[in-house]
Design a protein around this motif. Structure first.
Motif, short mmCIF file in Angstrom:
data_model
loop_
_atom_site.label_atom_id
_atom_site.label_comp_id
_atom_site.label_asym_id
_atom_site.label_seq_id
_atom_site.Cartn_x
_atom_site.Cartn_y
_atom_site.Cartn_z
N ARG A 2 42.58 30.21 40.47
CA ARG A 2 43.55 31.66 40.80
C ARG A 2 42.39 32.33 42.13
N MET A 61 39.78 37.89 36.98
CA MET A 61 40.59 37.74 38.17
C MET A 61 40.52 36.53 38.61
N SER A 70 37.92 36.73 43.86
CA SER A 70 38.48 37.82 44.53
C SER A 70 38.01 37.94 46.30
N ARG A 99 47.42 30.83 44.25
CA ARG A 99 46.81 29.56 43.60
C ARG A 99 46.32 28.66 44.42
N ALA A 157 51.50 31.54 41.17
CA ALA A 157 50.36 31.69 40.65
C ALA A 157 50.69 31.97 39.06
N SER A 158 51.86 32.35 38.76
CA SER A 158 52.41 32.59 37.22
C SER A 158 52.75 31.71 36.55
N THR A 176 46.24 44.68 44.82
CA THR A 176 45.95 42.99 44.99
C THR A 176 47.12 42.38 44.80
N ASN A 177 47.16 41.11 45.03
CA ASN A 177 48.05 40.10 44.97
C ASN A 177 47.46 38.75 44.63
N ARG A 178 48.12 37.86 43.83
CA ARG A 178 47.83 36.62 43.41
C ARG A 178 48.03 35.71 44.23
N THR A 191 42.57 36.07 44.22
CA THR A 191 43.07 37.46 44.26
C THR A 191 42.79 38.06 45.65
#
Length: 386
Positions: free
Chosen positions: A295, A40, A43, A278, A64-65, A274-276, A297
């Motif tokens: 990343r 992850m 975190s 960057r 973030a993707s 959770t959410n991500r 999270t």
């Protein structure tokens, strides 16, 4: 907490974390509030630090993707017109229009559980409610409910396994569902149903038609967020109330308190883990150095259990300051669908409590917890009496 290589602080896919997520998050929040893992990245467990991340839109990007995600994966200024497009679908007028249908769906499903024992409420009530209500709101046919259920389960398994190839195939399959719906509406022309999906399809951004890819992304993200979190929320609420008969009775007598009770129960154990984000630059958070492009999270469930904000976090308390509750997120990307979720959960619990004389855990049937990225339960058996 972990037996992974020393450069990582924890393993979010370890059996200990998957089987006992709340205890694991509480431990990490108090011992290593900004922690690194191979799975992850970074975190973030404390309420204060989560807010720093989600409210600093310049330092922590939602992009973030590798794949375009509308609107939750967009940053300003691109995010703004899409947000303005979506918010009217959750207006007070729209919620008032939808409430009777929401109540009808709720009453129908609750009625099937009356005077039954050993009801696995996750597939029978929680998932069925989330699927039916989502299709009803978007104007999708009932025939999509089972494909969506299968899609959600497979997507969860692929995400947990980190199988990117499978995740890509599953995403493409969902996209095909949406493309077919849109094509059917185009073929119908002026005879197309006047529903949310048609409205989005015919909307414009900055005076220009929305691309097919962005329409699919909006509807996919909407469905992923709605179906998974509503189903998880129903399971979490019903388990808590089944174990607290006095609270059940209080809410039967005083249904006006249901909204506050829903928020407080889901603060204790939330439906979205959770959410991500960057990092767009090197930054220090919780005395940890986070590099540019790494990343990050945010852990919503842990933040809502932070003792510094919610004393005795495992205890249900009337009168807590729910403005600090991050159930629907915070910042620029706070959940636009919160009014719909609140409506659905309130109405479902109202109908559940009005129709039943009580419900309790089934003796000898232990619940089966859901595993990350899901929250709540895979199976939960309850006994009902009218």
């Amino acid at each position: 907490m972990t037996d992974v290589k020393s450069e990582h602080d924890w393993d979010p896919r370890s059996e200990e974390v998957l089987e006992h997520p709340l205890a694991a998050f509480d431990q990490m929040r108090n011992q290593c509030p900004v922690a690194h893992s191979q799975y992850m990245g970074w975190s973030v467990f404390r309420h204060e630090d989560v807010l720093k991340v989600v409210e600093d839109h310049e330092t922590f990007s939602n992009q973030a993707s590798k794949h375009r995600s509308v609107p939750n994966g967009l940053d300003m200024p691109e995010h703004t017109p899409y947000r303005k497009l979506i918010e009217p679908f959750f207006s007070r007028a729209r919620m008032a229009w939808f409430e009777p249908l929401c109540r009808e769906v709720s009453a129908e499903l609750v009625g099937k559980a009356l005077n039954r024992r050993e009801v696995d409420i996750i597939p029978e009530l929680a998932e069925n409610f989330a699927l039916k209500i989502q299709c009803a709101f978007l104007g999708w046919p009932d025939s999509l409910q089972e494909p969506l259920r299968q899609w959600a389960h497979e997507n969860h398994e692929a995400t947990l396994a980190g199988d990117r190839e499978a995740m890509g195939e599953i995403a493409q399959r969902f996209s095909r569902y949406i493309h077919e719906l849109l094509e059917n509406r185009r073929e119908q022309g002026e005879g197309a149903p006047n529903d949310v999906t048609t409205e989005i399809m015919n909307s414009r951004i900055n005076g220009e038609p929305i691309s097919e890819e962005d329409i699919v992304s909006i509807l996919r993200n909407w469905t992923v967020g709605e179906v998974g979190t509503i189903a998880a929320s129903i399971g979490l609420l019903m388990k808590y109330l089944a174990e607290q008969p006095e609270l059940q009775e209080t809410l039967r007598r005083e249904p006006d308190h249901i909204p506050e009770a829903v928020d407080e129960i889901l603060r204790i154990h939330g439906p979205l883990l959770t959410n991500r984000r960057r990092a767009t630059r090197a930054v220090t958070l919780g005395e940890r150095a986070i590099g540019c492009e790494e990343r990050v999270t945010v852990n919503w469930v842990s933040a809502n259990r932070d003792e510094a904000v919610f004393p005795e976090p495992d205890r249900f308390r009337w009168g807590r300051d729910q403005s600090q509750n991050l159930l629907y997120g915070a910042g620029l990307h706070v959940c636009p669908g919160a009014p719909l979720a609140r409506l659905e959960l309130r109405v479902f619990i109202e109908e559940l409590l009005a129709a039943t004389g009580g419900f309790t855990p089934t003796p000898g049937r232990s619940p089966v917890g859901a595993h990350y990225p899901a929250s709540g339960y895979q199976h939960l058996w309850l006994d009902f009496r009218a």
